[in-house]
Motif scaffolding. Structure first.
Motif, PDB file in Angstrom:
ATOM      1  N   ASP A 238       0.811  -1.219   0.000  1.00 34.81           N
ATOM      2  CA  ASP A 238       0.000   0.000   0.000  1.00 34.81           C
ATOM      3  C   ASP A 238       0.847   1.273   0.000  1.00 34.81           C
ATOM      4  O   ASP A 238       0.321   2.363   0.201  1.00 34.81           O
ATOM      5  N   GLY A 239       2.129   1.131  -0.210  1.00 35.92           N
ATOM      6  CA  GLY A 239       3.004   2.298  -0.234  1.00 35.92           C
ATOM      7  C   GLY A 239       3.441   2.704   1.163  1.00 35.92           C
ATOM      8  O   GLY A 239       3.202   2.002   2.143  1.00 35.92           O
ATOM      9  N   MET A 240       4.059   3.838   1.228  1.00 35.88           N
ATOM     10  CA  MET A 240       4.650   4.299   2.481  1.00 35.88           C
ATOM     11  C   MET A 240       3.622   4.775   3.501  1.00 35.88           C
ATOM     12  O   MET A 240       3.978   5.119   4.621  1.00 35.88           O
ATOM     13  N   LYS A 241       2.351   4.787   3.141  1.00 36.05           N
ATOM     14  CA  LYS A 241       1.311   5.202   4.085  1.00 36.05           C
ATOM     15  C   LYS A 241       0.559   4.012   4.666  1.00 36.05           C
ATOM     16  O   LYS A 241      -0.367   4.192   5.449  1.00 36.05           O
ATOM     17  N   GLY A 242       0.969   2.816   4.286  1.00 38.80           N
ATOM     18  CA  GLY A 242       0.302   1.619   4.792  1.00 38.80           C
ATOM     19  C   GLY A 242       0.519   1.434   6.280  1.00 38.80           C
ATOM     20  O   GLY A 242       1.488   1.924   6.861  1.00 38.80           O
ATOM     21  N   GLN A 243      -0.390   0.722   6.904  1.00 32.18           N
ATOM     22  CA  GLN A 243      -0.349   0.525   8.351  1.00 32.18           C
ATOM     23  C   GLN A 243       0.857  -0.288   8.812  1.00 32.18           C
ATOM     24  O   GLN A 243       1.281  -0.155   9.958  1.00 32.18           O
ATOM     25  N   GLN A 244       1.395  -1.125   7.952  1.00 28.59           N
ATOM     26  CA  GLN A 244       2.486  -2.003   8.377  1.00 28.59           C
ATOM     27  C   GLN A 244       3.869  -1.484   7.991  1.00 28.59           C
ATOM     28  O   GLN A 244       4.852  -2.204   8.117  1.00 28.59           O
ATOM     29  N   VAL A 245       3.957  -0.250   7.565  1.00 24.78           N
ATOM     30  CA  VAL A 245       5.258   0.328   7.211  1.00 24.78           C
ATOM     31  C   VAL A 245       6.229   0.295   8.386  1.00 24.78           C
ATOM     32  O   VAL A 245       7.388  -0.093   8.210  1.00 24.78           O
ATOM     33  N   PRO A 246       5.819   0.661   9.602  1.00 26.42           N
ATOM     34  CA  PRO A 246       6.774   0.573  10.717  1.00 26.42           C
ATOM     35  C   PRO A 246       7.307  -0.846  10.932  1.00 26.42           C
ATOM     36  O   PRO A 246       8.506  -1.034  11.177  1.00 26.42           O
ATOM     37  N   ASP A 247       6.419  -1.850  10.815  1.00 22.01           N
ATOM     38  CA  ASP A 247       6.863  -3.243  10.942  1.00 22.01           C
ATOM     39  C   ASP A 247       7.849  -3.595   9.830  1.00 22.01           C
ATOM     40  O   ASP A 247       8.849  -4.273  10.068  1.00 22.01           O
TER      41      ASP A 247
END
Length: 90
Positions: A36-45
């Motif tokens: 989902d790109g850099m705004k996805g919920q799992q970016v920190p993970d």
């Protein structure tokens, strides 16, 4: 690229198959988490995993592979990596 070139030869020439399988699963996780790109919920993970993943490849796996493969295998890896790049560039 690693999965179609480097890892194929490394699995057949080293006892590192389990570690390579783990790295491939991590690749799958990263692709899914960043879909989902850099705004996805799992970016920190994904970013946390990426830090350890890169260390595992660069300092634990790659030095062993570098010495385990012969020149012909490196040539085949290079060809596989070029083929992937051509697909990406298309």
């Amino acid at each position: 690229k690693e999965e179609v070139g480097l890892f194929v030869h490394a699995k057949s020439s080293t006892p590192l198959g389990d570690q390579i399988d783990t790295l491939c699963r991590e690749h799958d996780d990263l692709h899914r988490w960043l879909a989902d790109g850099m705004k996805g919920q799992q970016v920190p993970d994904a970013l946390r995993l990426l830090v350890t993943h890169i260390d595992d490849e660069e300092y634990d796996l790659f030095p062993h592979i570098f010495h385990a493969l012969d020149p012909e295998q490196w040539d085949e890896i290079e060809l596989a990596h070029r083929a992937v790049e051509e697909v990406w560039d298309a």
